[in-house]
Write an enzyme that holds these catalytic residues in place. Structure first.
Site, PDB file in Angstrom:
ATOM      1  N   LYS A 195       0.873  -1.179   0.000  1.00 48.59           N
ATOM      2  CA  LYS A 195       0.000   0.000   0.000  1.00 48.59           C
ATOM      3  C   LYS A 195       0.913   1.233   0.000  1.00 48.59           C
ATOM      4  O   LYS A 195       1.511   1.579   1.008  1.00 48.59           O
ATOM      5  CB  LYS A 195      -0.914   0.004   1.227  1.00 48.59           C
ATOM      6  N   GLU A 268       9.000   1.078  11.206  1.00 46.78           N
ATOM      7  CA  GLU A 268      10.089   2.045  10.999  1.00 46.78           C
ATOM      8  C   GLU A 268       9.457   3.428  11.083  1.00 46.78           C
ATOM      9  O   GLU A 268       8.759   3.845  10.162  1.00 46.78           O
ATOM     10  CB  GLU A 268      10.731   1.832   9.621  1.00 46.78           C
ATOM     11  N   CYS A 302      13.685  10.403   7.361  1.00 44.89           N
ATOM     12  CA  CYS A 302      13.458  10.009   8.754  1.00 44.89           C
ATOM     13  C   CYS A 302      14.738  10.086   9.575  1.00 44.89           C
ATOM     14  O   CYS A 302      14.690  10.361  10.766  1.00 44.89           O
ATOM     15  CB  CYS A 302      12.876   8.603   8.805  1.00 44.89           C
ATOM     16  N   GLU A 400       9.136  15.915  15.528  1.00 44.62           N
ATOM     17  CA  GLU A 400       9.751  15.776  14.211  1.00 44.62           C
ATOM     18  C   GLU A 400       9.217  16.874  13.287  1.00 44.62           C
ATOM     19  O   GLU A 400       7.998  17.041  13.162  1.00 44.62           O
ATOM     20  CB  GLU A 400       9.389  14.399  13.642  1.00 44.62           C
TER      21      GLU A 400
HETATM   22  P1  NAD Z   1       2.138   8.468   7.624  1.00 48.02           P
HETATM   23  O1  NAD Z   1       2.272   7.726   8.892  1.00 48.02           O
HETATM   24  O2  NAD Z   1       1.173   9.572   7.537  1.00 48.02           O
HETATM   25  O3  NAD Z   1       1.770   7.465   6.429  1.00 48.02           O
HETATM   26  C1  NAD Z   1       2.538   6.322   6.141  1.00 48.02           C
HETATM   27  C2  NAD Z   1       1.667   5.311   5.411  1.00 48.02           C
HETATM   28  O4  NAD Z   1       0.640   4.870   6.307  1.00 48.02           O
HETATM   29  C3  NAD Z   1       0.939   5.888   4.197  1.00 48.02           C
HETATM   30  O5  NAD Z   1       0.914   4.932   3.180  1.00 48.02           O
HETATM   31  C4  NAD Z   1      -0.464   6.140   4.737  1.00 48.02           C
HETATM   32  O6  NAD Z   1      -1.451   6.121   3.741  1.00 48.02           O
HETATM   33  C5  NAD Z   1      -0.617   4.955   5.675  1.00 48.02           C
HETATM   34  N1  NAD Z   1      -1.660   5.109   6.688  1.00 48.02           N
HETATM   35  C6  NAD Z   1      -2.228   6.250   7.152  1.00 48.02           C
HETATM   36  N2  NAD Z   1      -3.167   5.948   8.075  1.00 48.02           N
HETATM   37  C7  NAD Z   1      -3.200   4.604   8.208  1.00 48.02           C
HETATM   38  C8  NAD Z   1      -3.923   3.689   9.021  1.00 48.02           C
HETATM   39  N3  NAD Z   1      -4.846   4.110   9.875  1.00 48.02           N
HETATM   40  N4  NAD Z   1      -3.661   2.358   8.908  1.00 48.02           N
HETATM   41  C9  NAD Z   1      -2.724   1.920   8.064  1.00 48.02           C
HETATM   42  N5  NAD Z   1      -1.999   2.745   7.251  1.00 48.02           N
HETATM   43  C10 NAD Z   1      -2.224   4.062   7.336  1.00 48.02           C
HETATM   44  O7  NAD Z   1       3.621   8.965   7.241  1.00 48.02           O
HETATM   45  P2  NAD Z   1       4.078   9.846   6.003  1.00 48.02           P
HETATM   46  O8  NAD Z   1       3.646  11.245   6.234  1.00 48.02           O
HETATM   47  O9  NAD Z   1       3.698   9.180   4.733  1.00 48.02           O
HETATM   48  O10 NAD Z   1       5.673   9.722   6.115  1.00 48.02           O
HETATM   49  C11 NAD Z   1       6.436  10.515   6.953  1.00 48.02           C
HETATM   50  C12 NAD Z   1       6.766   9.802   8.243  1.00 48.02           C
HETATM   51  O11 NAD Z   1       7.395   8.558   7.965  1.00 48.02           O
HETATM   52  C13 NAD Z   1       7.752  10.559   9.103  1.00 48.02           C
HETATM   53  O12 NAD Z   1       7.341  10.492  10.437  1.00 48.02           O
HETATM   54  C14 NAD Z   1       9.052   9.803   8.899  1.00 48.02           C
HETATM   55  O13 NAD Z   1       9.978   9.941   9.935  1.00 48.02           O
HETATM   56  C15 NAD Z   1       8.565   8.415   8.757  1.00 48.02           C
HETATM   57  N6  NAD Z   1       9.561   7.586   8.067  1.00 48.02           N
HETATM   58  C16 NAD Z   1      10.269   6.667   8.787  1.00 48.02           C
HETATM   59  C17 NAD Z   1      11.262   5.921   8.151  1.00 48.02           C
HETATM   60  C18 NAD Z   1      12.104   4.921   8.912  1.00 48.02           C
HETATM   61  O14 NAD Z   1      12.786   4.120   8.286  1.00 48.02           O
HETATM   62  N7  NAD Z   1      12.101   4.932  10.234  1.00 48.02           N
HETATM   63  C19 NAD Z   1      11.511   6.106   6.799  1.00 48.02           C
HETATM   64  C20 NAD Z   1      10.759   7.051   6.109  1.00 48.02           C
HETATM   65  C21 NAD Z   1       9.777   7.790   6.747  1.00 48.02           C
END
Ligand code: NAD
Length: 531
Positions: A195, A268, A302, A400
């Protein structure tokens, strides 16, 4: 398009870029798994804010279909010899490098990142694919382990795939964070249902196209586009392992749902990553490395550095040079390698960055570089921003930001630097800068983070794909990369063969038996090779 002489940035005249904008490759949307009855959602080009395309917005029915297809295809995929699966991923590696220009276009179109930062995703995925394709067959070999009784008990351990892995990905490295996690899962014999983030559906579909062209059988890798709240829960309910990369807030929800189904998950999550600059650091190198570590990918990484703790004896000099280097990073909305700073991904992301900076400014922080949006370049561009006089309780210091914003703080010594670096709910990545590598490694051991880089911001640890990476504290559960990033997609099965009946009633009264055994166990503990 014209070049603004005063800022060096490429300005858009009349909107980028009907002419410069590359076209999305045809037919990608057809690769999504849909029932044909879903609605659609709009994907935006961040450089302009224009609609780029419409993609399907799936719900439970499409997820059900995708998992069913994945399950059907997984069995035959898992039955193939590991070397054959590895050969598919090796062909994928070469295909990716042959088609990298087209991929970079798709990544830039959907994320608005600078092309050189999109290229990081090509490098990273190619490295991960090569690494695991070479090692997976060895990882998967069954092993003999020590049995209960020497010679009398044989124990064999087999590594079996979990089945169908669900990957939920963010938009910030949309190719890397889909494919690098899918690669070990596929090599272990799983099918994957992905997804992607709403903003970056085409990137995930392009990954599927490359995998299929490399020979991955139909059904083994599925993409279900849609809103997180619509696609996430039904996916988590149906798969055998969930790999989630995204924010800590959503990660908690995913973990709770996975827990409800007793499905394993790796998370992650976010970070608020500190850097420690010691008095003996090479300032030129440190400034160069931290400018990359804070502002590459417009800070939407991240593991990017968002807090810097500098020894007070070099603090002013560091801030002066660092702010000057930040100001040198000029934003530009181009689809070539000229830009050093791309756009933020969306209006929402820009709002978050602006609110952190404005709140800090209102509470007394000093802006030493940047601090403003650049609508003249594109609707979501924001300048590299360096803040001082930031208090620990301000959002910009403890939440963050996920943008090109960093706060710099003076510290009296290593002890204070480590204490303040650790004063965070997050524990993803950290960095230590010093000419004394030994001391740097000592301090690194004391910083609470899954990866710590000495004399680098994050690439040294992240690119060491043989070594695990992931988060402590609120930054996650589990690891990617290395053996840890492979075996999480497997179940270990132990087959124990008992050669002599050694577990039946003892030949002497039970009380006497326990006394004899006490002696035997004490001797056993002392025999090298049997312990
Ligand atoms: P997000 O948590 O908003 O979304 C991530 C994914 O989760 C998207 O595909 C989103 O559609 C999905 N999602 C949203 N609500 C959901 C739910 N209720 N159930 C299941 N899936 C759901 O994050 P973002 O804004 O896309 O990305 C940025 C964040 O990701 C930052 O906090 C960043 O630090 C983190 N990140 C972490 C890593 C790592 O390796 N630790 C790497 C990249 C990004």
């Amino acid at each position: 398009m014209t070049v603004d002489e005063s800022s060096g940035s490429i300005r858009r005249t009349g909107g980028q870029n009907a002419t410069d904008r590359p076209a999305l490759p045809a037919g990608l949307v057809d690769l999504a798994t849909t029932t044909g009855e879903e609605g659609s959602m709009s994907v935006e080009e961040p450089y302009t804010g224009d609609e780029l395309a419409e993609v399907p917005s799936c719900g439970e029915a499409a997820v059900e279909l995708a998992v069913e297809r994945a399950r059907d295809a997984q069995e035959a995929w898992a039955e193939r010899p590991a070397d054959e699966r590895a050969a598919v991923l090796e062909r994928f590696h070469d295909r990716l490098l042959d088609r990298q220009d087209e991929l970079l276009d798709v990544v830039q179109l959907e994320t608005g990142k600078a092309r050189r930062h999109a290229y990081d995703e090509v490098m990273s995925v190619a490295t991960t694919a090569r690494h695991y394709a070479v090692r997976a067959p060895g990882y998967l070999e069954s092993e003999r382990r020590r049995g209960a009784f020497p010679l009398l008990t044989r124990a064999d351990v087999h590594h079996e795939p979990k089945g169908v892995v669900g990957l939920i990905a963010p938009w910030n490295y949309p190719f890397e964070l889909v494919v690098s996690d899918a690669v070990p899962a596929l090599l272990a014999g799983n099918a994957v249902v992905c997804k992607p983030a709403e903003q970056t559906t085409h990137v995930a579909l392009y990954a599927k196209r490359l995998l299929r062209e490399a020979g991955l059988p139909a059904g083994v890798f599925q993409v279900v586009p849609g809103e997180g709240s619509e696609v996430g829960p039904p996916l988590i309910e149906r798969v055998d392992h969930v790999g989630f990369t995204g924010s800590t807030a959503v990660g908690r929800e995913v973990a709770a749902q996975a827990g409800g189904h007793l499905t394993s998950c790796s998370l992650e999550l976010g970070g608020k990553n500190p850097a420690v600059v010691r008095a003996d650091a090479d300032l030129d190198r440190t400034v160069r490395g931290l400018v990359r570590g804070c502002f590459d990918n417009a800070g939407q990484t991240c593991i990017a550095i968002e807090r810097i703790y500098v020894h007070e004896s070099i603090y002013e000099e560091f801030v002066r040079r660092f702010a000057a280097a930040a100001r040198d990073r000029r934003p530009a909305a181009t689809y070539d390698f000229g830009s050093e700073l791309g756009s933020l991904v969306s209006a929402e992301q820009l709002e978050q960055v602006e609110s952190h900076v404005e709140d800090a400014r209102a509470d007394g922080a000093t802006i030493r570089a940047g601090g403003r949006a650049r609508p003249d370049v594109g609707p979501y561009f924001y300048e590299p921003t360096v803040l001082t006089d930031v208090e620990e309780e301000m959002d910009v210091c403890c939440e963050e930001t996920f943008g090109p914003v960093v706060s710099v703080h003076p510290v009296a010594d290593d002890e204070e630097a480590v204490a303040r670096a650790n004063d965070s709910e997050y524990g993803l990545n950290a960095s230590v800068w010093t000419e004394d590598e030994e001391r740097g490694r000592e301090l690194a051991r004391r910083i609470e983070a899954g990866t710590v880089n000495v004399n680098e911001s994050y690439i040294a640890a992240y690119a060491s794909v043989d070594a695990p990476m992931g988060g402590m504290k609120d930054s996650g559960i589990g690891r990617r990369h290395g053996e840890e990033g492979f075996f999480k997609y497997t179940e270990s099965k132990t087959v124990a063969t008992q050669r002599v009946d050694a577990f039946s009633e003892p030949p002497i009264p039970f009380g006497a038996f326990t006394r004899v055994m006490a002696g035997v166990l004490k001797v056993w503990r002392r025999i090298p090779g049997l312990r």
